[in-house]
Design a protein around this motif. Structure first.
Motif, PDB file in Angstrom:
ATOM      1  N   SER A  62       0.824  -0.974  -0.490  1.00 37.53           N
ATOM      2  CA  SER A  62       0.185   0.098   0.261  1.00 37.53           C
ATOM      3  C   SER A  62       1.100   1.480  -0.102  1.00 37.53           C
ATOM      4  CB  SER A  62      -1.350   0.383   0.820  1.00 37.53           C
ATOM      5  OG  SER A  62      -0.113   0.085   2.540  1.00 37.53           O
ATOM      6  N   VAL A  63       2.197   1.307   0.688  1.00 42.82           N
ATOM      7  CA  VAL A  63       3.041   2.733   0.499  1.00 42.82           C
ATOM      8  C   VAL A  63       2.955   3.200  -0.500  1.00 42.82           C
ATOM      9  CG1 VAL A  63       5.290   2.953   1.486  1.00 42.82           C
ATOM     10  CG2 VAL A  63       3.921   2.023   3.333  1.00 42.82           C
ATOM     11  N   PRO A  64       4.113   2.328  -1.589  1.00 44.04           N
ATOM     12  CA  PRO A  64       4.379   2.935  -2.721  1.00 44.04           C
ATOM     13  C   PRO A  64       3.067   2.916  -3.771  1.00 44.04           C
ATOM     14  CG  PRO A  64       4.578   0.666  -3.082  1.00 44.04           C
ATOM     15  CD  PRO A  64       4.548   0.197  -1.160  1.00 44.04           C
ATOM     16  N   ALA A  65       1.733   2.055  -3.940  1.00 42.28           N
ATOM     17  CA  ALA A  65       0.675   2.161  -4.175  1.00 42.28           C
ATOM     18  C   ALA A  65       0.604   3.967  -4.098  1.00 42.28           C
ATOM     19  CB  ALA A  65      -0.414   1.225  -3.900  1.00 42.28           C
ATOM     20  N   MET A  66      -0.117   3.962  -3.200  1.00 42.44           N
ATOM     21  CA  MET A  66      -0.540   5.393  -2.380  1.00 42.44           C
ATOM     22  C   MET A  66       0.150   6.719  -2.186  1.00 42.44           C
ATOM     23  SD  MET A  66      -2.141   4.849   1.121  1.00 42.44           S
ATOM     24  CE  MET A  66      -2.560   3.556   1.838  1.00 42.44           C
ATOM     25  N   ALA A  67       1.742   6.368  -2.538  1.00 42.15           N
ATOM     26  CA  ALA A  67       2.226   7.601  -2.783  1.00 42.15           C
ATOM     27  C   ALA A  67       3.066   7.333  -4.451  1.00 42.15           C
ATOM     28  CB  ALA A  67       3.496   6.797  -2.597  1.00 42.15           C
ATOM     29  N   PRO A 128      -2.816  -7.430  -9.751  1.00 37.51           N
ATOM     30  CA  PRO A 128      -2.650  -7.426 -11.385  1.00 37.51           C
ATOM     31  C   PRO A 128      -2.609  -5.657 -11.305  1.00 37.51           C
ATOM     32  CG  PRO A 128      -4.688  -8.902 -10.685  1.00 37.51           C
ATOM     33  CD  PRO A 128      -3.386  -8.954  -8.998  1.00 37.51           C
ATOM     34  N   LEU A 129      -2.511  -5.054  -9.790  1.00 30.81           N
ATOM     35  CA  LEU A 129      -2.010  -3.756 -10.013  1.00 30.81           C
ATOM     36  C   LEU A 129      -0.518  -3.562 -10.970  1.00 30.81           C
ATOM     37  CD1 LEU A 129      -2.248  -3.184  -6.426  1.00 30.81           C
ATOM     38  CD2 LEU A 129      -4.368  -1.983  -8.142  1.00 30.81           C
ATOM     39  N   TRP A 130       0.821  -4.352 -10.709  1.00 27.14           N
ATOM     40  CA  TRP A 130       1.713  -4.327 -11.644  1.00 27.14           C
ATOM     41  C   TRP A 130       1.597  -4.816 -12.258  1.00 27.14           C
ATOM     42  CZ3 TRP A 130       1.492  -6.455  -6.656  1.00 27.14           C
ATOM     43  CH2 TRP A 130       2.127  -7.730  -6.590  1.00 27.14           C
ATOM     44  N   GLN A 131       0.596  -6.109 -13.208  1.00 26.02           N
ATOM     45  CA  GLN A 131       0.870  -6.869 -14.473  1.00 26.02           C
ATOM     46  C   GLN A 131      -0.024  -5.914 -15.614  1.00 26.02           C
ATOM     47  OE1 GLN A 131      -1.307 -10.283 -13.275  1.00 26.02           O
ATOM     48  NE2 GLN A 131       0.682 -11.040 -12.999  1.00 26.02           N
ATOM     49  N   GLU A 132       1.330  -6.144 -16.845  1.00 24.90           N
ATOM     50  CA  GLU A 132       0.040  -5.326 -17.774  1.00 24.90           C
ATOM     51  C   GLU A 132      -1.624  -6.261 -18.215  1.00 24.90           C
ATOM     52  OE1 GLU A 132       1.776  -2.541 -19.433  1.00 24.90           O
ATOM     53  OE2 GLU A 132       3.549  -2.313 -17.867  1.00 24.90           O
ATOM     54  N   ASP A 133      -1.584  -6.491 -17.792  1.00 26.34           N
ATOM     55  CA  ASP A 133      -2.349  -7.559 -18.614  1.00 26.34           C
ATOM     56  C   ASP A 133      -3.675  -6.750 -18.264  1.00 26.34           C
ATOM     57  OD1 ASP A 133      -1.584  -8.894 -20.275  1.00 26.34           O
ATOM     58  OD2 ASP A 133      -1.423 -10.475 -18.946  1.00 26.34           O
ATOM     59  N   MET A 140      -7.648   0.110 -15.396  1.00 20.95           N
ATOM     60  CA  MET A 140      -7.540   0.212 -13.582  1.00 20.95           C
ATOM     61  C   MET A 140      -7.459   1.689 -14.521  1.00 20.95           C
ATOM     62  SD  MET A 140      -6.768  -0.203 -10.580  1.00 20.95           S
ATOM     63  CE  MET A 140      -5.432  -1.937 -10.325  1.00 20.95           C
ATOM     64  N   PRO A 141      -8.025   2.540 -13.872  1.00 19.50           N
ATOM     65  CA  PRO A 141      -7.735   3.981 -14.050  1.00 19.50           C
ATOM     66  C   PRO A 141      -6.065   4.920 -14.024  1.00 19.50           C
ATOM     67  CG  PRO A 141      -9.643   4.155 -12.438  1.00 19.50           C
ATOM     68  CD  PRO A 141      -8.987   3.040 -13.039  1.00 19.50           C
ATOM     69  N   THR A 142      -5.666   5.305 -14.495  1.00 21.79           N
ATOM     70  CA  THR A 142      -4.274   5.927 -14.301  1.00 21.79           C
ATOM     71  C   THR A 142      -4.410   6.260 -12.817  1.00 21.79           C
ATOM     72  OG1 THR A 142      -3.801   6.099 -16.809  1.00 21.79           O
ATOM     73  CG2 THR A 142      -2.587   7.404 -15.324  1.00 21.79           C
ATOM     74  N   GLY A 143      -2.757   6.158 -12.203  1.00 20.51           N
ATOM     75  CA  GLY A 143      -2.724   6.927 -11.298  1.00 20.51           C
ATOM     76  C   GLY A 143      -4.025   6.340  -9.957  1.00 20.51           C
ATOM     77  N   GLY A 151       4.489   3.491 -11.408  1.00 25.11           N
ATOM     78  CA  GLY A 151       3.890   2.940 -10.339  1.00 25.11           C
ATOM     79  C   GLY A 151       3.761   1.403 -10.387  1.00 25.11           C
ATOM     80  N   ARG A 152       3.579   0.883 -11.814  1.00 26.34           N
ATOM     81  CA  ARG A 152       4.060  -0.751 -11.448  1.00 26.34           C
ATOM     82  C   ARG A 152       5.002  -1.125 -11.546  1.00 26.34           C
ATOM     83  NH1 ARG A 152       0.909   0.206 -16.685  1.00 26.34           N
ATOM     84  NH2 ARG A 152       2.343   0.520 -17.272  1.00 26.34           N
ATOM     85  N   ALA A 153       5.879  -0.469 -11.749  1.00 24.34           N
ATOM     86  CA  ALA A 153       7.764  -0.853 -11.275  1.00 24.34           C
ATOM     87  C   ALA A 153       7.963  -0.694  -9.881  1.00 24.34           C
ATOM     88  CB  ALA A 153       8.716   0.186 -11.741  1.00 24.34           C
ATOM     89  N   ALA A 154       7.104   0.723  -9.493  1.00 18.67           N
ATOM     90  CA  ALA A 154       7.264   0.797  -7.827  1.00 18.67           C
ATOM     91  C   ALA A 154       6.606  -0.298  -6.863  1.00 18.67           C
ATOM     92  CB  ALA A 154       7.081   2.008  -7.371  1.00 18.67           C
ATOM     93  N   LEU A 155       5.384  -1.039  -7.248  1.00 20.74           N
ATOM     94  CA  LEU A 155       5.093  -2.153  -6.848  1.00 20.74           C
ATOM     95  C   LEU A 155       5.734  -3.358  -7.409  1.00 20.74           C
ATOM     96  CD1 LEU A 155       1.352  -1.597  -7.575  1.00 20.74           C
ATOM     97  CD2 LEU A 155       3.082  -1.493  -5.168  1.00 20.74           C
ATOM     98  N   ARG A 156       6.167  -3.983  -7.888  1.00 21.11           N
ATOM     99  CA  ARG A 156       7.344  -4.368  -8.227  1.00 21.11           C
ATOM    100  C   ARG A 156       8.549  -5.052  -7.274  1.00 21.11           C
ATOM    101  NH1 ARG A 156       4.958  -4.180 -13.595  1.00 21.11           N
ATOM    102  NH2 ARG A 156       7.273  -3.233 -13.876  1.00 21.11           N
ATOM    103  N   LYS A 157       8.946  -3.551  -7.584  1.00 19.46           N
ATOM    104  CA  LYS A 157      10.369  -3.674  -6.221  1.00 19.46           C
ATOM    105  C   LYS A 157       9.992  -3.765  -4.916  1.00 19.46           C
ATOM    106  CE  LYS A 157      13.779  -0.208  -5.492  1.00 19.46           C
ATOM    107  NZ  LYS A 157      14.521   1.198  -5.225  1.00 19.46           N
TER     108      LYS A 157
END
Length: 183
Positions: A62-67, A128-133, A140-143, A151-157
């Motif tokens: 939740s931290v990187p997603a919210m940030a 699904p939050l970080w996958q392209e599919d 998913m709305p941008t942002g 954001g997807r890269a931050a979640l994977r990291k």
């Protein structure tokens, strides 16, 4: 304190939703709010399941997603609400690791393996939050959740840096092949 924080987060989110035009009523069973633990396990393991799945995995994501969402938010009110939520999320994400500092030596190898499997399953729920599919529920709305390339890269990291690596230090080593299937 985390329960009170989360109730406050719901209130802030509800007020923000009302300010932005309202929402539909949502009915839910309060008895199903708390995470359901594995039946028949000892109390320490039940606590470990909640701490690891809820704090170490869910709150750490939740931290990187919210940030990222905060950074992308165009409305000052939305940014302010996300900023307030972020103040609490860091300690929430660390709580599970504080629990493991205390309880790790008491966990068996079998319990650590079970926790690792639960972590992989939980990460799969968030994938699904970080996958392209498309996740099937619509785009998913941008942002939202930082759902853009950054954001997807931050979640994977975060899966690697904030979850898998620290948990491995406690002997909770996730199956790398299963984990990589989500990344």
């Amino acid at each position: 304190d985390i329960v009170v924080d989360e109730l406050f987060h719901v209130e802030l989110s509800s007020r923000l939703t009302m300010e932005l035009g309202g929402a539909m009523p949502l009915e839910f069973d309060l008895a199903k709010i708390a995470p359901i633990t594995t039946p028949g396990v000892r109390p320490l393991m039940r606590a470990a399941e909640i701490a690891v799945v809820t704090s170490c995995v869910s709150e750490s994501l939740s931290v990187p997603a919210m940030a990222r969402s905060k950074l992308l938010a165009g409305e000052p009110l939305v940014r302010a609400v996300l900023e307030r939520l972020l103040i609490d999320e860091g300690p929430h994400a660390r709580l599970g690791f504080w629990f493991l500092d205390w309880a790790s030596d008491e966990l068996t190898e079998e319990e650590r393996a079970q926790l690792a499997r639960m972590c992989v399953e939980t990460i799969g729920v968030y994938a699904p939050l970080w996958q392209e599919d498309d996740c099937g529920a619509g785009p998913m709305p941008t942002g939202l959740g930082g759902h853009d390339a950054v954001g997807r890269a931050a979640l994977r990291k975060a899966v690697e840096v904030s979850i898998a690596t620290p948990l491995a230090r406690y002997g909770i080593a996730m199956d790398r092949a299963a984990l990589s299937a989500y990344l």
